[in-house]
Design an enzyme around this catalytic site. Sequence first.
Site, PDB file in Angstrom:
ATOM      1  N   HIS A  21       0.874  -1.173   0.000  1.00 30.43           N
ATOM      2  CA  HIS A  21       0.000   0.000   0.000  1.00 30.43           C
ATOM      3  C   HIS A  21       0.913   1.225   0.000  1.00 30.43           C
ATOM      4  O   HIS A  21       2.030   1.161   0.519  1.00 30.43           O
ATOM      5  CB  HIS A  21      -0.837  -0.058   1.280  1.00 30.43           C
ATOM      6  CG  HIS A  21      -1.873   1.006   1.399  1.00 30.43           C
ATOM      7  ND1 HIS A  21      -1.586   2.280   1.826  1.00 30.43           N
ATOM      8  CD2 HIS A  21      -3.204   0.983   1.160  1.00 30.43           C
ATOM      9  CE1 HIS A  21      -2.702   2.993   1.846  1.00 30.43           C
ATOM     10  NE2 HIS A  21      -3.701   2.242   1.438  1.00 30.43           N
ATOM     11  N   ASP A  29       3.057  -4.858   7.837  1.00 28.88           N
ATOM     12  CA  ASP A  29       1.852  -4.022   7.721  1.00 28.88           C
ATOM     13  C   ASP A  29       0.645  -4.961   7.795  1.00 28.88           C
ATOM     14  O   ASP A  29       0.302  -5.630   6.821  1.00 28.88           O
ATOM     15  CB  ASP A  29       1.885  -3.265   6.387  1.00 28.88           C
ATOM     16  CG  ASP A  29       0.581  -2.510   6.124  1.00 28.88           C
ATOM     17  OD1 ASP A  29      -0.325  -2.560   6.977  1.00 28.88           O
ATOM     18  OD2 ASP A  29       0.470  -1.884   5.058  1.00 28.88           O
ATOM     19  N   GLN A  60      -4.560  -5.224   6.778  1.00 25.23           N
ATOM     20  CA  GLN A  60      -5.602  -6.083   6.187  1.00 25.23           C
ATOM     21  C   GLN A  60      -5.634  -7.481   6.798  1.00 25.23           C
ATOM     22  O   GLN A  60      -6.527  -8.262   6.463  1.00 25.23           O
ATOM     23  CB  GLN A  60      -5.406  -6.200   4.671  1.00 25.23           C
ATOM     24  CG  GLN A  60      -5.576  -4.897   3.915  1.00 25.23           C
ATOM     25  CD  GLN A  60      -7.011  -4.352   3.925  1.00 25.23           C
ATOM     26  OE1 GLN A  60      -7.964  -5.048   4.285  1.00 25.23           O
ATOM     27  NE2 GLN A  60      -7.162  -3.104   3.537  1.00 25.23           N
ATOM     28  N   LYS A 101     -10.550  -0.690  10.463  1.00 26.86           N
ATOM     29  CA  LYS A 101     -10.723  -1.860   9.580  1.00 26.86           C
ATOM     30  C   LYS A 101     -11.076  -3.098  10.385  1.00 26.86           C
ATOM     31  O   LYS A 101     -11.173  -4.196   9.846  1.00 26.86           O
ATOM     32  CB  LYS A 101      -9.432  -2.116   8.797  1.00 26.86           C
ATOM     33  CG  LYS A 101      -9.110  -1.017   7.780  1.00 26.86           C
ATOM     34  CD  LYS A 101      -7.930  -1.423   6.929  1.00 26.86           C
ATOM     35  CE  LYS A 101      -7.275  -0.276   6.198  1.00 26.86           C
ATOM     36  NZ  LYS A 101      -8.092   0.344   5.159  1.00 26.86           N
ATOM     37  N   CYS A 156      -4.852   2.719  -3.654  1.00 26.07           N
ATOM     38  CA  CYS A 156      -3.591   3.187  -3.044  1.00 26.07           C
ATOM     39  C   CYS A 156      -2.458   2.196  -3.271  1.00 26.07           C
ATOM     40  O   CYS A 156      -1.605   1.981  -2.394  1.00 26.07           O
ATOM     41  CB  CYS A 156      -3.756   3.475  -1.550  1.00 26.07           C
ATOM     42  SG  CYS A 156      -5.050   4.654  -1.193  1.00 26.07           S
TER      43      CYS A 156
HETATM   44  N1  C6P Z   1      -6.311   0.534   2.763  1.00 26.19           N
HETATM   45  C1  C6P Z   1      -8.171   0.258   1.228  1.00 26.19           C
HETATM   46  O1  C6P Z   1      -9.264   0.584   0.767  1.00 26.19           O
HETATM   47  P1  C6P Z   1      -5.059   3.702   7.152  1.00 26.19           P
HETATM   48  O2  C6P Z   1      -5.593   4.565   6.055  1.00 26.19           O
HETATM   49  O3  C6P Z   1      -3.866   4.324   7.838  1.00 26.19           O
HETATM   50  O4  C6P Z   1      -6.088   3.226   8.096  1.00 26.19           O
HETATM   51  O5  C6P Z   1      -4.531   2.355   6.437  1.00 26.19           O
HETATM   52  C2  C6P Z   1      -3.577   2.405   5.435  1.00 26.19           C
HETATM   53  C3  C6P Z   1      -3.339   1.050   4.870  1.00 26.19           C
HETATM   54  C4  C6P Z   1      -2.113   0.447   5.085  1.00 26.19           C
HETATM   55  N2  C6P Z   1      -1.863  -0.783   4.636  1.00 26.19           N
HETATM   56  C5  C6P Z   1      -2.777  -1.486   3.969  1.00 26.19           C
HETATM   57  C6  C6P Z   1      -2.462  -2.876   3.537  1.00 26.19           C
HETATM   58  C7  C6P Z   1      -4.035  -0.941   3.714  1.00 26.19           C
HETATM   59  O6  C6P Z   1      -4.939  -1.649   3.042  1.00 26.19           O
HETATM   60  C8  C6P Z   1      -4.313   0.375   4.160  1.00 26.19           C
HETATM   61  C9  C6P Z   1      -5.631   1.028   3.860  1.00 26.19           C
HETATM   62  C10 C6P Z   1      -7.642   1.008   2.433  1.00 26.19           C
HETATM   63  O7  C6P Z   1      -7.505  -0.668   0.760  1.00 26.19           O
HETATM   64  C11 C6P Z   1      -7.722   2.487   2.225  1.00 26.19           C
HETATM   65  S1  C6P Z   1      -6.645   3.062   0.973  1.00 26.19           S
END
Ligand code: C6P
Length: 406
Positions: A121, A198, A201, A224, A363
Site C-alpha cells: 500500500h 503491515d 488487512q 478496519k 492506493c
Molecule cells: N487501505 C483500502 O481501501 P489507514 O488509512 O492508515 O487506516 O490504512 C492504510 C493502509 C495500510 N496498509 C494497507 C495494507 C491498507 O490496506 C491500508 C488502507 C484502504 O484498501 C484504504 S486506501
Amino acid sequence: MKVEEIRKDFPIFQQQVNGHPLVYLDNAATTQRPRQVVEAVMRFYQDANANVHRSVHTMSYRATELYEGARKKIASFINASSWREIVWVRGATEGLNLLAYSLGLYHLREGDEIVLTVMEHHSNMVPWQRIAQLKNLRIVYAGVTPEGRLDIEDLKAKISSRTRLISVIHASNVLGVVNPVGEIAQLARDAGAIFIVDAAQSAPHMPIDVEAMGCDFLVASGHKMLGPTGIGFLYGRRERLEAMEPFQSGGDMIEHVTLEGATWNELPWKFEAGTPNIAGAIGLGAAVDYINNVGLTDMLEHEKELRRYAVERIRELGGVDIYTPDGDDVLGIVSFNIHGIHPHDVAGYLDQCGIEVRSGHHCTQPLMECLRIENAVRASFYLYNTKEEVDRLVEALARVKKLFRV
Ligand code: C6P
C-alpha cells in the site's frame, strides 16, 4: 457462525440505500461498527471523560484505566509479551510514518538498503521513499508472480549485505493473498535486518501472534476491525522501541524538560505526544472484545467461503478478469474488472442497487502497473456479509453487463 444474530448488532444494516437494502462490501476500506463499540465510546464520554495520565482526580484515573485497559487488550490480541510494546497511533499510516522517521532518521545510513514489495500500500512505500531521499538510502522491491503472489525467490535475491530493513504487507488489500511473514522474518534475522509487518488487512481477519511471527514491528488500523476511525496500533519489540528516538514531541512523551532539552518518558508513552485519542482506544478495545467473542478462526473461514463463492459466481458471468488468486492463503477480497466497462461505472451502477464496493487504484499504483491495469473493482467481505449479498452483487454485475452491452 450466526451471521443473522451478528447483523442485529449493526444498526446500519437496517437502512435502505438508493431504494435497496444496504449491501456493504467495502470492508477493506473501513468496516462497520457494532453497537457495542458505539456504546463503549458513548459511555466513556458520558461517564468517564477526562484527560489521561495528567491529573490526580478521580475522572482522570477512570479515563486512564479504560485507556490503558484497552492497550492490554491489544497486547493480548496479538500475543505481545508486554502492553509496553503497544503504541497507540492514528492508524497503519501513522505507524509506518513513525517507523520511517524514527528508524530512518536515526538508525539508517547512506547506502543502506530497504527491501519492500511492489504490492505494498502507498503507506508502506511513500514514507520510505521520502526517508530514502533525505538519507541517501536505496529501496529495492520484490515482485509478484504472474498468478498474483509475492515472488519469494525474488525477495530473497533482493536481500544483500547492505539490507538493514525489510517491510512487507501481510495481506494484500487488492489481491487478498497472505504473505509468508514467518519465512520473511527468518530471512530478515539471517540478514541482521529489522522486520516490519503491515497488518492493516490481516489483523481484522486472522489470528496474529507477533511472537510466533518473529517480527520487530507490526501496524494495524482500528477502523478496519470494527473500531473507531483515528485509532490504530504499532507493536514494537521492547528492545527495539527502547533504542528508538521519539517521532512527535510535546506533552506526555517527556520525563523532564529544561530550557536546554528533554529526556523521554517510559514505553510506550515516549511515542505518544499530546492528548491521545482516548475514546478511540477504548472503542478499539471494545471492538477486540467483540471479535474475540465471535472468534477470528470462524470469521476467517466464513469470509474465505464468501470469497470462494463470489469468485466462482463472478467467473460464470464471463468477460471478467479476476486478479485475486485462488487458494487457502487468500482472505475475503475479490478484485476484478469487467471487459469494456470502467471500474468506476461498475461501482456507480452497483451503488444504484444499494451495493457498496470500492473502485480505483486502491492506493497501490505500483501494483496496478505490475497487473497492467490502472483501476479495479474490489468487493471485500467481513463477518456480517452473507451469500445472499454475494448473489445480489453478481445479479447486479450481470445487469450492468447487459446495460453496457458487453
Ligand atoms: N487501505 C483500502 O481501501 P489507514 O488509512 O492508515 O487506516 O490504512 C492504510 C493502509 C495500510 N496498509 C494497507 C495494507 C491498507 O490496506 C491500508 C488502507 C484502504 O484498501 C484504504 S486506501
